[in-house]
Design a protein around this motif. Structure first.
Motif, PDB file in Angstrom:
ATOM      1  N   ARG A 102       0.842  -1.209   0.000  1.00  0.00           N
ATOM      2  CA  ARG A 102       0.000   0.000   0.000  1.00  0.00           C
ATOM      3  C   ARG A 102       0.871   1.252   0.000  1.00  0.00           C
ATOM      4  O   ARG A 102       2.044   1.216   0.380  1.00  0.00           O
ATOM      5  CB  ARG A 102      -0.931   0.010   1.217  1.00  0.00           C
ATOM      6  N   PHE A 103       0.259   2.357  -0.453  1.00  0.00           N
ATOM      7  CA  PHE A 103       0.846   3.678  -0.238  1.00  0.00           C
ATOM      8  C   PHE A 103       0.144   4.266   0.978  1.00  0.00           C
ATOM      9  O   PHE A 103      -1.080   4.181   1.093  1.00  0.00           O
ATOM     10  CB  PHE A 103       0.555   4.602  -1.422  1.00  0.00           C
ATOM     11  N   ARG A 104       0.917   4.874   1.892  1.00  0.00           N
ATOM     12  CA  ARG A 104       0.305   5.527   3.048  1.00  0.00           C
ATOM     13  C   ARG A 104       0.600   7.021   3.006  1.00  0.00           C
ATOM     14  O   ARG A 104       1.764   7.425   2.922  1.00  0.00           O
ATOM     15  CB  ARG A 104       0.852   4.941   4.356  1.00  0.00           C
ATOM     16  N   GLU A 105      -0.456   7.803   3.040  1.00  0.00           N
ATOM     17  CA  GLU A 105      -0.280   9.256   3.015  1.00  0.00           C
ATOM     18  C   GLU A 105       0.147   9.754   4.392  1.00  0.00           C
ATOM     19  O   GLU A 105      -0.447   9.381   5.402  1.00  0.00           O
ATOM     20  CB  GLU A 105      -1.603   9.936   2.637  1.00  0.00           C
ATOM     21  N   LEU A 106       1.197  10.560   4.408  1.00  0.00           N
ATOM     22  CA  LEU A 106       1.606  11.136   5.684  1.00  0.00           C
ATOM     23  C   LEU A 106       0.843  12.428   5.921  1.00  0.00           C
ATOM     24  O   LEU A 106       0.646  13.225   4.995  1.00  0.00           O
ATOM     25  CB  LEU A 106       3.119  11.390   5.724  1.00  0.00           C
ATOM     26  N   SER A 107       0.423  12.611   7.141  1.00  0.00           N
ATOM     27  CA  SER A 107      -0.316  13.826   7.488  1.00  0.00           C
ATOM     28  C   SER A 107       0.647  15.002   7.532  1.00  0.00           C
ATOM     29  O   SER A 107       1.866  14.829   7.544  1.00  0.00           O
ATOM     30  CB  SER A 107      -0.975  13.658   8.857  1.00  0.00           C
ATOM     31  N   ALA A 108       0.105  16.182   7.571  1.00  0.00           N
ATOM     32  CA  ALA A 108       0.928  17.400   7.598  1.00  0.00           C
ATOM     33  C   ALA A 108       1.904  17.374   8.775  1.00  0.00           C
ATOM     34  O   ALA A 108       3.026  17.853   8.675  1.00  0.00           O
ATOM     35  CB  ALA A 108       0.035  18.631   7.661  1.00  0.00           C
ATOM     36  N   GLU A 109       1.481  16.773   9.920  1.00  0.00           N
ATOM     37  CA  GLU A 109       2.374  16.735  11.088  1.00  0.00           C
ATOM     38  C   GLU A 109       3.511  15.733  10.868  1.00  0.00           C
ATOM     39  O   GLU A 109       4.626  15.929  11.330  1.00  0.00           O
ATOM     40  CB  GLU A 109       1.630  16.311  12.368  1.00  0.00           C
ATOM     41  N   GLU A 110       3.192  14.639  10.195  1.00  0.00           N
ATOM     42  CA  GLU A 110       4.194  13.589  10.031  1.00  0.00           C
ATOM     43  C   GLU A 110       5.252  13.933   9.000  1.00  0.00           C
ATOM     44  O   GLU A 110       6.408  13.571   9.143  1.00  0.00           O
ATOM     45  CB  GLU A 110       3.512  12.282   9.604  1.00  0.00           C
TER      46      GLU A 110
ATOM     47  N   ALA B 226       7.863  15.982   6.376  1.00  0.00           N
ATOM     48  CA  ALA B 226       8.770  17.124   6.431  1.00  0.00           C
ATOM     49  C   ALA B 226       8.035  18.340   5.883  1.00  0.00           C
ATOM     50  O   ALA B 226       7.251  18.216   4.940  1.00  0.00           O
ATOM     51  CB  ALA B 226      10.023  16.845   5.613  1.00  0.00           C
ATOM     52  N   PHE B 227       8.311  19.517   6.451  1.00  0.00           N
ATOM     53  CA  PHE B 227       7.541  20.710   6.088  1.00  0.00           C
ATOM     54  C   PHE B 227       7.652  21.066   4.606  1.00  0.00           C
ATOM     55  O   PHE B 227       6.774  21.666   4.031  1.00  0.00           O
ATOM     56  CB  PHE B 227       7.975  21.900   6.954  1.00  0.00           C
ATOM     57  N   TYR B 228       8.774  20.665   3.971  1.00  0.00           N
ATOM     58  CA  TYR B 228       8.960  21.050   2.569  1.00  0.00           C
ATOM     59  C   TYR B 228       8.288  20.081   1.615  1.00  0.00           C
ATOM     60  O   TYR B 228       8.236  20.314   0.427  1.00  0.00           O
ATOM     61  CB  TYR B 228      10.450  21.178   2.235  1.00  0.00           C
TER      62      TYR B 228
ATOM     63  N   ASP C 223      10.787  23.038  -4.513  1.00  0.00           N
ATOM     64  CA  ASP C 223      12.100  23.619  -4.816  1.00  0.00           C
ATOM     65  C   ASP C 223      12.878  23.869  -3.534  1.00  0.00           C
ATOM     66  O   ASP C 223      13.837  24.643  -3.523  1.00  0.00           O
ATOM     67  CB  ASP C 223      11.949  24.914  -5.622  1.00  0.00           C
ATOM     68  N   HIS C 224      12.449  23.211  -2.446  1.00  0.00           N
ATOM     69  CA  HIS C 224      13.070  23.436  -1.144  1.00  0.00           C
ATOM     70  C   HIS C 224      14.588  23.332  -1.182  1.00  0.00           C
ATOM     71  O   HIS C 224      15.299  24.230  -0.732  1.00  0.00           O
ATOM     72  CB  HIS C 224      12.510  22.424  -0.136  1.00  0.00           C
ATOM     73  N   ASP C 225      15.113  22.233  -1.727  1.00  0.00           N
ATOM     74  CA  ASP C 225      16.560  22.002  -1.657  1.00  0.00           C
ATOM     75  C   ASP C 225      17.336  22.914  -2.597  1.00  0.00           C
ATOM     76  O   ASP C 225      18.342  23.504  -2.205  1.00  0.00           O
ATOM     77  CB  ASP C 225      16.849  20.526  -1.944  1.00  0.00           C
TER      78      ASP C 225
END
Lengths: 498, 498
Positions: free
Chosen positions: B280-288, B290-292, B320-322
């Motif tokens: 499966r693919f698991r979506e990470l929540s905004a808290e989980e 990385a902010f970028y 384009d974070h990095d």
């Protein structure tokens, strides 16, 4: 070479956008392919020497005791001369080498200090006095977790040693067995230099062969190397000479060692296609070699850009030095019981610097032809075997070319290009050593054929699409000549639209 | 799995003879082959997705500024709870996870401290109080030369970022381009655990795809994934469900991202043969996440030995974070000029833990059958494709078997064995997942044929020697069934001497 490597996507200084980090290089996409191909060819050849040779992957960071036992914590040091004015630390033997054009490897700090004083050598950076000569350990220490000490390995060899006994059991108690590692090693060199040939992080391909020392005068497949003439430069001599393995045997070199030397030479001359005159084994004198090496011959290749013959590998008879060290410090028997005897196996190490070999292959095969460059790399290591182009990017030619490319890439290291004229695309492929170019043109659809071009002769032939994979395979294996590849022998210009 | 991996030559604790070094593992000869095969299959599949995807090899140790710009120096930290009695530092979210069976990823030290206090969690080692919760940086710093600071990279991704612009130019200013690294990464984990799935030194296979953000809603080969149903576990939901790419598109996921997700799923289901229910693919929540990361879906595989679905990879829209970070700190433009516009490319990262995938493949394909084990690895990654045995070690049978082996090893990953009964040798090959076994017997010389045995069905057929390579190739490609491989369908016992 520096400029060429950078411009053509082979390698350049690591962390370049931050001014670089000395001793570290990043490989670009062409250099990486070349390196992967060398590693693959190395594995096929050296692991193919015996059904008992296998690759393993020990971790790069190991327990500090591993390197206490091996002697690296105490003895893996380089002599350093410190400038009393600017504070720079120089590799003491290297500055002498640069000034006096002789080798000072293996000298003690006291001996080096004496030469520096006698010859009045000054700091190469600021001309200050070099008053102190001492040693620095070259390993990178690492703090692991909270408080444990480890080291980045300075050679891949210790991994096979500490894992020997487990493999001896897994492989059902037979000798010889060979354990190979292709991986990174790390040395905090005082003065890294000569591009990718002396780096702080580099790749080794090493094979540790564990054998019964009572059988060092035997090799069951000796017949395979009979008549082989080795290129040997004996310690103290000036010129390498051809020495038959039988003569070397009579001169006291052990059969097991000689067999492997002959196989190493064959790898260079026959697989890597190094010209015989550019290859030699150089014997290290007792002062130069590590004290535990009973025999030590470097593998050297002639690299004019670096000033002549340079080390790219070595054949080391390390005896039982390492296993005995680990047995003692770990307090765990490393001996084996075989043929009714209990004994400590000896180790023959075949060691190669992957980056140095890649560099050597680039230099040896580099040809300048006016403003063009060709990299005449042997088939075994050419980054790409075949490039596919459309003659033009219209009329469905580009789609057909992409189709030919997709068909070829399943079986070959293939690359697709469609930017620029055919001539420019040929040159770009020549520069990175691509063996063959395939051009899809207006005739392709009707005649089911393409133009196949050879990198080295620049000749072109017309080949039926269905014959293309077979032709490429035959050409690379050296089974057919380029004239046999197509239905037409005459060089043919790519045709314009009728 | 621990015992099996150790006994059968796959992996075990690194520096084992010195009591081990936590978080480091050595791969034995079978595990190394499996790992190399996974890496090869990964490269073939992912670099095969586009003619503009290439592998590069940046160095493991990089300039500290690289990781200042990327945010790792300041932000790559783990929360630690320190025992006030025994002093041990524990990973704070992990001890909560172990006690409460929920995920606490992404919580701040303050939040974690609150839960520890509320639930009365004590030190797992000595039951002392956990009074302090703070963060520790997980990178390994390295002193380079005399006084420069570097870090062992905690992810391979920064190498492609700092080398992006050079490759954009080398590849003649086109987008998208993909730069992949298959190599080591190093993280000083507080509490490494779960064998090779959370180590301090591990191998990543990552592909950084640089693209024009104005084209995130396009993919020229969208047709290839039409109708594909993704297995998705949305953030906040309990169960994964099948979602067609068209529906996902309507729900607002970008086309460029979805195309690559579909290709990742295809790799797992079709190449690695992971059962659909175990993927499966698991979506990470905004808290989980990385902010970028604008979008972040983990790739998860069901591994009961580790307690259920576990991360083996991820699809990250890093924006384009990095590149922006490096542009700022290096003070060097990282933007490109293309299609009449100047802009900063965005990055889609496909990231995989090689060791985790190897572990997952071992667990998913491991079958216990009484006191025997079979590793039903897919053809793409089986360490050895074919094993060759002599029925007996006399009467020239062993020599003939060796000849058959030497012929096969040119084209296949072949292994030779001659120790023990045929039955025992079959079992050993089953345990490491060897696809086929070939036995040379007394009939071989006369009938020019051998017995070919299939790992999964345990059936045997007789195959002519000249048909053997073709039969093996056809079987592995799934083009022929096992019954078609030989002249006889009936299982045949190896014959005794007449």
């Amino acid at each position: 070479m520096d400029e060429f490597a950078k411009k053509k996507g082979f390698f350049w200084q690591g962390s370049e956008i931050y001014g670089g980090l000395a001793g570290f290089y990043d490989y670009g996409f062409n250099g990486t392919m070349l390196k992967r191909k060398f590693e693959g060819a190395w594995r096929r050849y050296f692991l193919g020497l015996s059904e008992n040779f296998f690759e393993i992957e020990p971790s790069d960071i190991m327990h500090e005791k591993v390197f206490k036992a091996s002697g690296h914590v105490d003895g893996f040091v380089d002599p350093v001369a410190k400038c009393s004015k600017c504070g720079t630390q120089h590799r003491a033997d290297h500055i002498l080498e640069d000034f006096l054009h002789e080798s000072f490897e293996g000298m003690t700090p006291e001996q080096l200090k004496k030469v520096i004083d006698e010859k009045g050598i000054k700091c190469p950076s600021c001309k200050g006095a070099l008053k102190e000569v001492y040693v620095l350990n070259m390993m990178f220490p690492v703090d692991v977790g909270s408080g444990k000490k480890g080291y980045l390995r300075p050679e891949t060899a210790q991994g096979p040693y500490v894992n020997f006994l487990r493999h001896f059991n897994l492989l059902r108690n037979r000798l010889p067995i060979g354990l190979s590692v292709v991986g990174k090693a790390f040395r905090n060199e005082i003065s890294p230099r000569n591009l990718t040939t002396r780096m702080r992080e580099f790749t080794q391909a090493e094979l540790q062969i564990f054998f019964d020392p009572s059988k060092v005068e035997e090799h069951p497949r000796w017949g395979e190397v009979e008549g082989c003439k080795l290129r040997l430069l004996f310690a103290g001599e000036k010129e390498a000479k051809d020495v038959g393995v039988e003569a070397a045997l009579k001169a006291g070199m052990p059969k097991f060692y000689l067999w492997h030397m002959a196989k190493v030479q064959q790898f260079y001359l026959e697989v890597m296609k190094v010209p015989r005159g550019s290859f030699r084994f150089r014997e290290l004198s007792a002062e130069e070699r590590a004290f535990y090496n009973k025999l030590h011959w470097d593998v050297e290749v002639d690299l004019p850009s670096l000033g002549g013959f340079r080390e790219v590998g070595g054949v080391h008879y390390r005896t039982d030095h390492d296993l005995t060290g680990h047995q003692k410090l770990a307090n765990q028997k490393q001996e084996v019981f075989l043929d009714g005897r209990r004994f400590m196996p000896h180790v023959l190490e075949l060691s190669f610097g992957v980056d140095r070999n890649v560099y050597a292959l680039m230099e040896l095969n580099h040809e300048e032809d006016g403003d063009r460059a060709v990299l005449h790399l042997p088939a075994a290591v050419a980054p790409f075997q075949v490039a596919v182009f459309p003659l033009v990017n219209k009329d469905g030619i580009d789609g057909k070319a992409r189709e030919v490319f997709e068909g070829l890439r399943k079986d070959f290291d293939a690359v697709f290009d469609q930017s620029g004229s055919i001539g420019k695309m040929y040159y770009r492929e020549d520069e990175r050593g691509t063996l063959y170019c395939v051009t899809v043109d207006y005739d392709t659809e009707k005649s089911k054929s393409v133009t196949l071009r050879d990198r080295d002769s620049k000749r072109q032939v017309r080949v039926k699409l269905r014959d293309l994979p077979g032709a490429l395979r035959g050409l690379m294996a050296g089974e057919i000549g380029f004239e046999d590849a197509g239905d037409a022998i005459k060089p043919s210009e790519p045709k314009k639209k009728e």
